[in-house]
Write an enzyme that holds these catalytic residues in place. Structure first.
Site, PDB file in Angstrom:
ATOM      1  N   TYR A  59      12.598  -0.904   2.139  1.00 28.50           N
ATOM      2  CA  TYR A  59      12.301  -1.199   0.735  1.00 28.50           C
ATOM      3  C   TYR A  59      12.106  -2.702   0.554  1.00 28.50           C
ATOM      4  CZ  TYR A  59      12.214   2.353  -2.826  1.00 28.50           C
ATOM      5  OH  TYR A  59      11.810   3.351  -3.669  1.00 28.50           O
ATOM      6  N   GLU A  61      10.924  -4.430  -2.729  1.00 26.26           N
ATOM      7  CA  GLU A  61      10.451  -4.829  -4.063  1.00 26.26           C
ATOM      8  C   GLU A  61      10.428  -6.347  -4.181  1.00 26.26           C
ATOM      9  OE1 GLU A  61      12.825  -2.770  -6.958  1.00 26.26           O
ATOM     10  OE2 GLU A  61      11.886  -0.867  -6.469  1.00 26.26           O
ATOM     11  N   ASP A 205     -15.090  -3.837  -9.009  1.00 30.39           N
ATOM     12  CA  ASP A 205     -14.394  -2.787  -8.256  1.00 30.39           C
ATOM     13  C   ASP A 205     -15.297  -2.465  -7.062  1.00 30.39           C
ATOM     14  OD1 ASP A 205     -13.436  -0.439  -7.184  1.00 30.39           O
ATOM     15  OD2 ASP A 205     -12.970   0.481  -9.122  1.00 30.39           O
ATOM     16  N   THR A 231     -10.129  -0.265  -2.893  1.00 27.93           N
ATOM     17  CA  THR A 231      -9.294   0.546  -2.018  1.00 27.93           C
ATOM     18  C   THR A 231      -9.540   0.013  -0.603  1.00 27.93           C
ATOM     19  OG1 THR A 231     -11.088   2.155  -1.915  1.00 27.93           O
ATOM     20  CG2 THR A 231      -9.241   2.668  -3.386  1.00 27.93           C
ATOM     21  N   LYS A 234     -12.182   3.181   2.433  1.00 27.96           N
ATOM     22  CA  LYS A 234     -13.550   3.727   2.406  1.00 27.96           C
ATOM     23  C   LYS A 234     -14.361   2.990   3.479  1.00 27.96           C
ATOM     24  CE  LYS A 234     -13.147   5.368  -2.349  1.00 27.96           C
ATOM     25  NZ  LYS A 234     -12.052   4.718  -3.067  1.00 27.96           N
ATOM     26  N   ARG A 240      -4.963   4.528   3.486  1.00 28.18           N
ATOM     27  CA  ARG A 240      -5.048   4.778   2.045  1.00 28.18           C
ATOM     28  C   ARG A 240      -4.229   3.711   1.331  1.00 28.18           C
ATOM     29  NH1 ARG A 240      -7.654   9.925   1.487  1.00 28.18           N
ATOM     30  NH2 ARG A 240      -7.550   9.409  -0.696  1.00 28.18           N
TER      31      ARG A 240
END
Ligand code: DSN
Length: 425
Positions: A59, A61, A205, A231, A234, A240
């Protein structure tokens, strides 16, 4: 099977044979079919290994040097490597590599620059935009007052006069450019001029074209758009995930918006895999890859045109073609379903000014990023167009028995183009 596949699934085979069997079956499916889904690709074994690594256990954060959990000595280095590589590959001043995917990345941009009820502008979804560019069924369309531009009816290209007129009339806080079904080059300088004139922040984008931008096969938005979202899976051919890049001026607002504004802990295994993909994208061979994607897309456009297929805008400047099947007398959905059975996976898609419904539209979207990763070149595109045409004609004539014949030809053909991360045991 490849070493990578064995390494990644050795324990799984005994711990959870059902899931291992399904992963293996999906590997076979991905390998045996021709993948033309414009938003999909095949990542390298190195990217797969980073994605499947023990970094998922941590983790983190916060951001490097300012975390809410101890034990970040290594994670900070991983994230800083990813950020540094993003800055180098795209030539940006700031990069945030934590967004879980494209939709959260775009939502974080809204949060950084606008308040609910503010006016924003983007390309309409049926025209080739994205849900998160303010389309009414998305949170971005419900929470913001979104206005939408489209394409010119006669050319199928973005109507820049409409963009300018709407921007002057509505004075949006944000203008999104880019989308999911745009076969032509996005004119970033023209968008930037309009955004400047009305005092809007321009957001490019580039989810679909990020790999082309990285490889110099599409003009870069950097220097025109203050904010760039993408993203990573692609054409960029990573895991992902997503990134938000910007000028230094907006760094703080964006970082605050991603965390603590919208997300919790970053997915560190994904961050590492993004770093790996960006290292691959910086390599000279990636430039060749990006240019070959476009060459293949244009070869496919010619081959489809030769067979009487109508392409939105007449062709392609990038990785995708949008086929309007109206003149062929078949809808996009039955065509896509027939093609899937015949060994070609793609998606049905609306075309601009579609007379049919979104879930049963007139078009097919066809992308070449994945087949180019497998090593296919222009000559192969003619074969693919031939299989597409035969399948569509078979579907129209209700000769469904032909699908398995075509699927057999395709599975033989693709054996010469193995996919990374899976092979026959
Ligand atoms: N689902 C992606 C695509 O297929 O283009 C966009 O989010």
């Amino acid at each position: 099977m490849t070493d990578a596949y064995e390494r990644l699934t050795a324990s799984l085979a005994s711990a959870d044979p059902e899931i291992e069997r399904l992963i293996d079956a999906e590997g076979r499916r991905q390998s045996e079919k021709i993948r033309l889904i414009a938003s999909e690709n095949y990542v390298s074994e190195a990217v797969l290994e980073a994605t499947g690594s023990i970094l998922t256990n941590k983790y983190s954060e916060g951001y490097a040097g300012k975390r809410y959990y101890e034990g970040q000595q290594i994670i900070d280095q991983v994230e800083e490597l990813a950020i540094g590589r993003a800055k180098d590959v795209f030539g940006v001043e700031h990069a945030n590599v934590q967004p879980y995917s494209g939709s959260p990345a775009n939502l974080a941009v809204y949060m950084a620059f606008a308040n609910p009820g503010d006016t924003v502008m983007g390309m309409g979804l049926p025209m080739g935009g994205h849900l998160t560019h303010g389309w009414k069924v998305s949170a971005t369309g419900k929470w913001f007052n979104a206005v939408h531009y489209g394409v010119e009816k006669d050319t199928g290209r973005i109507d820049m006069d409409e963009v300018a007129d709407l921007a002057k009339e509505h004075r949006p806080k944000l203008i999104f450019c880019g989308g999911t079904a745009i076969p032509r080059t996005v004119d970033f300088p023209a968008f930037a001029e309009i955004a400047r004139e009305v005092g809007a922040v321009l957001v490019a984008d580039i989810a679909h074209i990020a790999g082309l931008v990285a490889g110099g096969a599409h003009p870069s938005p950097v220097g025109h758009a203050e904010v760039v979202t993408t993203t990573t899976h692609k054409t960029l051919r990573g895991p992902r995930g997503a990134m938000i890049m910007s000028t230094a001026e907006h760094a703080k607002a964006i970082d605050k918006s991603v965390f603590p504004g919208l997300q919790g802990g970053p997915h560190n295994h994904t961050t590492a895999a993004i770093a790996v993909a960006l290292r691959e994208a910086a390599h000279e061979s990636f430039r060749d890859y990006a240019h070959q994607i476009v060459a293949n897309s244009q070869a496919l456009a010619r081959a489809l045109n030769d067979r009487g297929y109508d392409l939105v805008s007449g062709g392609s400047d990038n990785h995708l073609n949008l086929v309007d099947l109206t003149n062929k007398g078949i809808g996009g959905k039955p065509a896509a379903k027939a093609l899937d059975q015949a060994g070609i996976e793609l998606n049905f898609n609306t075309v601009p000014f579609d007379q049919r419904k979104p879930f049963d539209p007139s078009g097919l979207r066809i992308g070449t990023a994945a087949v180019t990763t497998r090593g296919m070149t222009e000559g192969d595109m003619d074969l693919i167009a031939g299989w597409i045409d035969r399948t569509i004609e078979a579907a129209k004539a209700d000769k469904t028995d032909q699908y398995s014949t075509i699927a057999g030809e395709i599975s033989e053909f693709v054996k010469q183009y193995p996919i990374p991360g899976w092979s026959e045991s």
